[in-house]
Design a protein around this motif. Sequence first.
Motif, short mmCIF file in Angstrom:
data_model
loop_
_atom_site.label_atom_id
_atom_site.label_comp_id
_atom_site.label_asym_id
_atom_site.label_seq_id
_atom_site.Cartn_x
_atom_site.Cartn_y
_atom_site.Cartn_z
N PHE A 2 0.56 -1.24 0.30
CA PHE A 2 -0.28 -0.04 -0.25
C PHE A 2 0.36 1.13 -0.36
N GLN A 3 1.96 0.78 -0.38
CA GLN A 3 3.03 2.20 -0.05
C GLN A 3 2.99 2.71 -1.37
N LYS A 4 3.00 3.81 -1.61
CA LYS A 4 2.93 4.86 -2.15
C LYS A 4 4.12 4.74 -3.63
N GLN A 5 3.41 4.86 -4.76
CA GLN A 5 4.79 4.79 -5.98
C GLN A 5 5.80 5.38 -5.18
N PRO A 6 7.31 5.37 -5.72
CA PRO A 6 8.46 6.28 -5.67
C PRO A 6 8.32 7.40 -6.20
N ASN A 7 8.74 9.00 -6.12
CA ASN A 7 8.55 9.82 -6.72
C ASN A 7 10.52 10.08 -8.11
N ARG A 8 10.13 9.57 -8.98
CA ARG A 8 10.80 9.36 -9.50
C ARG A 8 11.34 10.57 -10.08
N ILE A 9 9.89 10.96 -11.08
CA ILE A 9 10.54 12.19 -11.54
C ILE A 9 11.17 13.34 -10.83
N GLY A 10 10.84 13.44 -10.02
CA GLY A 10 11.21 14.20 -8.32
C GLY A 10 12.60 13.56 -8.27
N GLU A 11 12.76 12.54 -8.29
CA GLU A 11 14.70 12.08 -8.44
C GLU A 11 15.03 12.01 -9.43
N LEU A 12 14.97 12.39 -10.24
CA LEU A 12 15.02 12.75 -12.41
C LEU A 12 16.11 14.05 -12.02
N ILE A 13 14.58 14.82 -11.00
CA ILE A 13 14.63 15.95 -11.67
C ILE A 13 15.96 16.48 -10.49
N ASP A 14 16.07 15.76 -9.31
CA ASP A 14 17.03 16.77 -7.95
C ASP A 14 18.40 16.21 -8.19
N SER A 15 18.71 15.32 -9.36
CA SER A 15 20.10 14.57 -9.14
C SER A 15 20.36 15.09 -11.24
N SER A 16 20.03 15.48 -11.67
CA SER A 16 20.20 16.95 -13.06
C SER A 16 20.87 17.37 -12.23
N THR A 17 21.46 18.24 -13.72
CA THR A 17 21.78 20.01 -13.02
C THR A 17 21.19 20.83 -13.27
N SER B 205 13.07 4.06 -18.51
CA SER B 205 11.80 3.77 -19.54
C SER B 205 10.52 4.67 -18.60
N ILE B 206 9.17 4.60 -19.49
CA ILE B 206 7.72 5.07 -18.38
C ILE B 206 7.51 4.38 -17.53
N PRO B 207 8.13 2.93 -17.53
CA PRO B 207 7.66 2.88 -16.18
C PRO B 207 8.53 2.66 -14.89
N TYR B 208 9.92 2.77 -15.17
CA TYR B 208 10.42 3.79 -14.39
C TYR B 208 10.37 4.54 -13.84
N LEU B 209 9.67 5.60 -15.09
CA LEU B 209 9.80 7.32 -14.37
C LEU B 209 8.60 7.13 -13.82
N LEU B 210 7.66 6.20 -13.83
CA LEU B 210 6.23 6.07 -12.90
C LEU B 210 5.82 5.37 -11.70
N GLY B 211 7.13 5.03 -11.48
CA GLY B 211 7.51 4.16 -10.09
C GLY B 211 7.36 2.96 -10.40
N LEU B 212 6.92 2.28 -11.61
CA LEU B 212 6.68 1.08 -11.55
C LEU B 212 7.90 -0.08 -12.25
N ASP B 213 9.06 0.59 -11.93
CA ASP B 213 9.94 -0.67 -12.39
C ASP B 213 11.17 0.24 -11.85
N ASP B 214 12.48 -0.89 -10.97
CA ASP B 214 12.88 -0.29 -10.29
C ASP B 214 14.55 -0.13 -11.27
N ASN B 215 14.30 -0.89 -12.49
CA ASN B 215 15.37 -1.30 -13.87
C ASN B 215 14.59 0.31 -14.71
N PRO B 216 15.59 1.23 -15.19
CA PRO B 216 16.09 2.31 -16.06
C PRO B 216 15.58 1.99 -16.94
N VAL B 217 16.31 0.54 -17.52
CA VAL B 217 16.36 0.58 -18.90
C VAL B 217 15.12 -1.10 -19.07
#
Length: 192
Positions: free
Chosen positions: A4-19, A61-73
């Motif tokens: 029941f845990q909320k999906q990870p906010n990968r978009i936030g993570e990707l934005i934060d890790s970008s320059t 990948s879109i699944p990674y971006l949306l927090g549905l997969d742990d593998n970005p590729v």
Amino acid sequence: MDPFQKQPNRIGELIDSSTKTLKQISKETGIAYSTLGNYNQGTRIPNAKNAQILSDYFGVSIPYLLGLDDNPVLKNPSEDSFVKLFVKFLKDGSVASKKIDDWAPFKDDVAGLLADISGTGILESHIDFLIKEKGYHPIIVKAYKHFLKEQSETIFPYLLNKSGDKNSPYHYVWEEWENSEEYKAMQKAKKD
């Protein structure tokens, strides 16, 4: 992982890790600054178009971006037959890949649908309504919610990944996908 845990906010993570700043990303992607801000804070889920733009932009990948997969590729499916892998899953609960892969029919739609279902809480709200109306025991309802979440995030993508097998009960999805532009582009890229 808590079902029941909320999906990870990968978009936030990707934005934060970008320059780059949100303003720069907005300008480079064409996505409104306020919309990006909502994605960054995890208060909105991108629509299919914006998910595609952001996945291309960040190279994931879109699944990674949306927090549905742990593998970005995305991965190509294994050569094992649908039946063999499904029997293995039923036997011990393990399958080489239960995530959305490169050859999953309509993979972006599947990722979007799963994110929408888990992100909106619509399904949980309806089930909670049934508890009040029908008086089902809350622990059974909690277990059923767990089952549905697990099935939607693991079994559903797996079944679609393997729908190319003629023995698959979901082969009709693959047949429809073979007529799509997405499939034709995949075939062309495979030949090149």
